[in-house]
Motif scaffolding. Structure first.
Motif, mmCIF file in Angstrom:
data_model
loop_
_atom_site.group_PDB
_atom_site.id
_atom_site.type_symbol
_atom_site.label_atom_id
_atom_site.label_comp_id
_atom_site.label_asym_id
_atom_site.label_seq_id
_atom_site.Cartn_x
_atom_site.Cartn_y
_atom_site.Cartn_z
ATOM 1 N N ASP A 100 51.360 37.314 43.552
ATOM 2 C CA ASP A 100 52.305 37.947 44.454
ATOM 3 C C ASP A 100 51.816 39.280 45.021
ATOM 4 O OD1 ASP A 100 54.273 35.909 44.258
ATOM 5 O OD2 ASP A 100 54.902 36.701 42.319
ATOM 6 N N ASP A 101 50.629 39.726 44.581
ATOM 7 C CA ASP A 101 50.104 40.988 45.112
ATOM 8 C C ASP A 101 48.600 41.088 44.846
ATOM 9 O OD1 ASP A 101 49.760 42.135 42.381
ATOM 10 O OD2 ASP A 101 51.935 42.237 42.401
ATOM 11 N N SER A 102 47.960 42.044 45.497
ATOM 12 C CA SER A 102 46.506 42.177 45.380
ATOM 13 C C SER A 102 46.078 42.598 43.981
ATOM 14 C CB SER A 102 45.964 43.149 46.430
ATOM 15 O OG SER A 102 46.503 44.440 46.232
ATOM 16 N N ALA A 103 46.910 43.375 43.286
ATOM 17 C CA ALA A 103 46.550 43.786 41.918
ATOM 18 C C ALA A 103 46.456 42.565 41.007
ATOM 19 C CB ALA A 103 47.569 44.788 41.382
ATOM 20 N N THR A 104 47.433 41.668 41.085
ATOM 21 C CA THR A 104 47.408 40.446 40.281
ATOM 22 C C THR A 104 46.209 39.589 40.661
ATOM 23 O OG1 THR A 104 49.809 40.482 40.060
ATOM 24 C CG2 THR A 104 48.705 38.389 39.608
ATOM 25 N N ASN A 105 45.941 39.487 41.962
ATOM 26 C CA ASN A 105 44.791 38.693 42.411
ATOM 27 C C ASN A 105 43.491 39.250 41.814
ATOM 28 O OD1 ASN A 105 44.222 36.398 44.381
ATOM 29 N ND2 ASN A 105 42.678 37.914 44.972
ATOM 30 N N GLY A 106 43.354 40.564 41.782
ATOM 31 C CA GLY A 106 42.166 41.191 41.200
ATOM 32 C C GLY A 106 42.039 40.912 39.711
ATOM 33 N N ILE A 107 43.166 40.954 39.004
ATOM 34 C CA ILE A 107 43.153 40.657 37.567
ATOM 35 C C ILE A 107 42.692 39.219 37.337
ATOM 36 C CG2 ILE A 107 44.641 40.269 35.558
ATOM 37 C CD1 ILE A 107 46.302 42.711 36.609
ATOM 38 N N LEU A 108 43.250 38.294 38.107
ATOM 39 C CA LEU A 108 42.885 36.884 37.925
ATOM 40 C C LEU A 108 41.421 36.648 38.271
ATOM 41 C CD1 LEU A 108 46.052 34.984 39.202
ATOM 42 C CD2 LEU A 108 45.539 35.883 36.924
ATOM 43 N N ALA A 109 40.947 37.265 39.345
ATOM 44 C CA ALA A 109 39.538 37.114 39.724
ATOM 45 C C ALA A 109 38.621 37.631 38.615
ATOM 46 C CB ALA A 109 39.260 37.834 41.033
ATOM 47 N N SER A 110 39.047 38.672 37.915
ATOM 48 C CA SER A 110 38.218 39.238 36.843
ATOM 49 C C SER A 110 38.140 38.319 35.624
ATOM 50 C CB SER A 110 38.742 40.614 36.422
ATOM 51 O OG SER A 110 39.941 40.500 35.668
ATOM 52 N N LEU A 111 39.076 37.391 35.482
ATOM 53 C CA LEU A 111 39.058 36.455 34.346
ATOM 54 C C LEU A 111 38.068 35.311 34.547
ATOM 55 C CD1 LEU A 111 42.898 36.046 33.646
ATOM 56 C CD2 LEU A 111 41.270 37.519 32.421
ATOM 57 N N VAL A 112 37.745 35.013 35.812
ATOM 58 C CA VAL A 112 36.933 33.841 36.148
ATOM 59 C C VAL A 112 35.464 34.262 36.258
ATOM 60 C CG1 VAL A 112 36.594 31.967 37.798
ATOM 61 C CG2 VAL A 112 38.896 32.873 37.402
ATOM 62 N N PRO A 113 34.558 33.670 35.475
ATOM 63 C CA PRO A 113 33.149 34.067 35.544
ATOM 64 C C PRO A 113 32.530 33.731 36.902
ATOM 65 C CG PRO A 113 33.421 32.137 34.132
ATOM 66 C CD PRO A 113 34.787 32.577 34.523
ATOM 67 N N SER A 114 31.710 34.639 37.413
ATOM 68 C CA SER A 114 31.109 34.428 38.740
ATOM 69 C C SER A 114 30.115 33.274 38.747
ATOM 70 C CB SER A 114 30.446 35.716 39.245
ATOM 71 O OG SER A 114 29.443 36.125 38.354
ATOM 72 N N ALA A 115 29.588 32.879 37.591
ATOM 73 C CA ALA A 115 28.671 31.740 37.532
ATOM 74 C C ALA A 115 29.404 30.417 37.791
ATOM 75 C CB ALA A 115 27.977 31.692 36.177
ATOM 76 N N PHE A 116 30.679 30.378 37.494
ATOM 77 C CA PHE A 116 31.537 29.204 37.733
ATOM 78 C C PHE A 116 32.808 29.733 38.386
ATOM 79 C CE2 PHE A 116 28.952 28.443 33.994
ATOM 80 C CZ PHE A 116 28.305 27.272 34.347
ATOM 81 N N PRO A 117 32.712 30.088 39.672
ATOM 82 C CA PRO A 117 33.706 30.968 40.282
ATOM 83 C C PRO A 117 35.044 30.387 40.704
ATOM 84 C CG PRO A 117 32.068 30.360 41.889
ATOM 85 C CD PRO A 117 31.620 29.778 40.580
ATOM 86 N N GLU A 118 35.213 29.090 40.738
ATOM 87 C CA GLU A 118 36.449 28.543 41.292
ATOM 88 C C GLU A 118 37.428 28.126 40.202
ATOM 89 O OE1 GLU A 118 35.889 25.604 44.330
ATOM 90 O OE2 GLU A 118 34.264 26.735 45.265
ATOM 91 N N ALA A 119 38.690 28.523 40.390
ATOM 92 C CA ALA A 119 39.736 28.182 39.424
ATOM 93 C C ALA A 119 41.029 27.862 40.180
ATOM 94 C CB ALA A 119 39.969 29.335 38.456
#
Length: 184
Positions: A100-119
Motif C-alpha cells: 500500500d506504500d513505497s516503504a512497504t514495497n522497499g521492505i518486501l524488495a529487501s526480503l527477496v535475494p537479487s540472485a532470484f529476484p522475482e516473487a
C-alpha cells in the motif's frame, strides 16, 4: 511440488485409497485392516482440526520482517504458481502480500535475494483485464516498471515484485513458478 499434490493427497486419504486402517480391539490393542473400499457405516470426514491452518510466530519463511503493529511479511524461496503460493500463504493463516506504500514495497524488495529476484504478490487482474486489485480491493499504490503491465501474450494476470530492479512490479503468467511473499 505442484500445488495440486496436497489436494490430491487429501482426496486419496479421504477416500481411503490404498490405506491400511488401524482399528481398536476389545483388548485395547490395534489391528491392521486392509481397505476393502467399502465405506458403509464409516465416517469418511476428517476431524475438524485435521487440516487446521498453521498459526505460528512470524519467521517461518526464509526471510521475514515484522512491523511494529504486528504485520508479518515472510519470503519463501520455494517455487510455486501464483495460486499455489496463495494457498500456501492461506495455510499459514495469511495471504500473499499486498503493498500500500513505497516503504512497504522497499521492505518486501529487501526480503527477496537479487540472485532470484522475482516473487509473487497478491495483485492480479484476473477479475477484469487491466483492472489490478489486491483480491478485489483497488490498488492505491503501484510500482510498475516501465512498459508494465503489458499482459504479454495475453496471459499475464498476476503480479511479481522484482527485487533487483528497485522493487518494480511486472505482470506475469500466473502459472510461472516463482518464490513468494506472505503477509499475516
Amino acid at each position: 511440488m505442484s500445488s495440486l499434490v496436497p489436494k490430491a493427497l487429501a482426496s486419496l486419504l479421504l477416500l481411503g485409497v490404498g490405506c491400511t486402517t488401524q482399528v481398536g480391539t476389545p483388548e485395547g490393542g490395534l489391528d491392521d485392516k486392509e481397505d476393502s473400499g467399502d465405506l458403509t457405516g464409516v465416517d469418511a470426514a476428517p476431524p475438524a482440526d485435521a487440516f487446521a491452518p498453521f498459526d505460528g510466530p512470524c519467521g517461518e519463511g526464509d526471510a521475514f520482517f515484522e512491523t511494529s503493529d504486528g504485520i508479518c511479511f515472510e519470503y519463501f524461496f520455494e517455487s510455486s504458481s501464483w495460486a499455489g503460493a496463495r494457498l500456501k500463504c492461506q495455510f499459514l493463516s495469511g495471504d500473499l502480500a499486498r503493498v500500500d506504500d513505497s516503504a512497504t514495497n522497499g521492505i518486501l524488495a529487501s526480503l527477496v535475494p537479487s540472485a532470484f529476484p522475482e516473487a509473487w504478490l497478491l495483485g492480479s487482474d484476473t477479475a477484469s483485464e487491466g483492472v489490478w486489485t489486491w483480491d478485489a480491493e483497488p490498488m492505491t499504490y503501484t510500482n510498475w516498471r516501465a512498459g508494465e503491465p503489458n499482459n504479454g501474450n495475453g496471459v499475464e494476470n498476476c503480479l511479481a515484485l522484482i527485487s533487483n530492479q528497485g522493487g518494480a512490479w511486472d505482470d506475469n503468467n500466473c502459472n510461472d513458478l516463482k518464490s513468494y511473499i506472505c503477509q499475516r
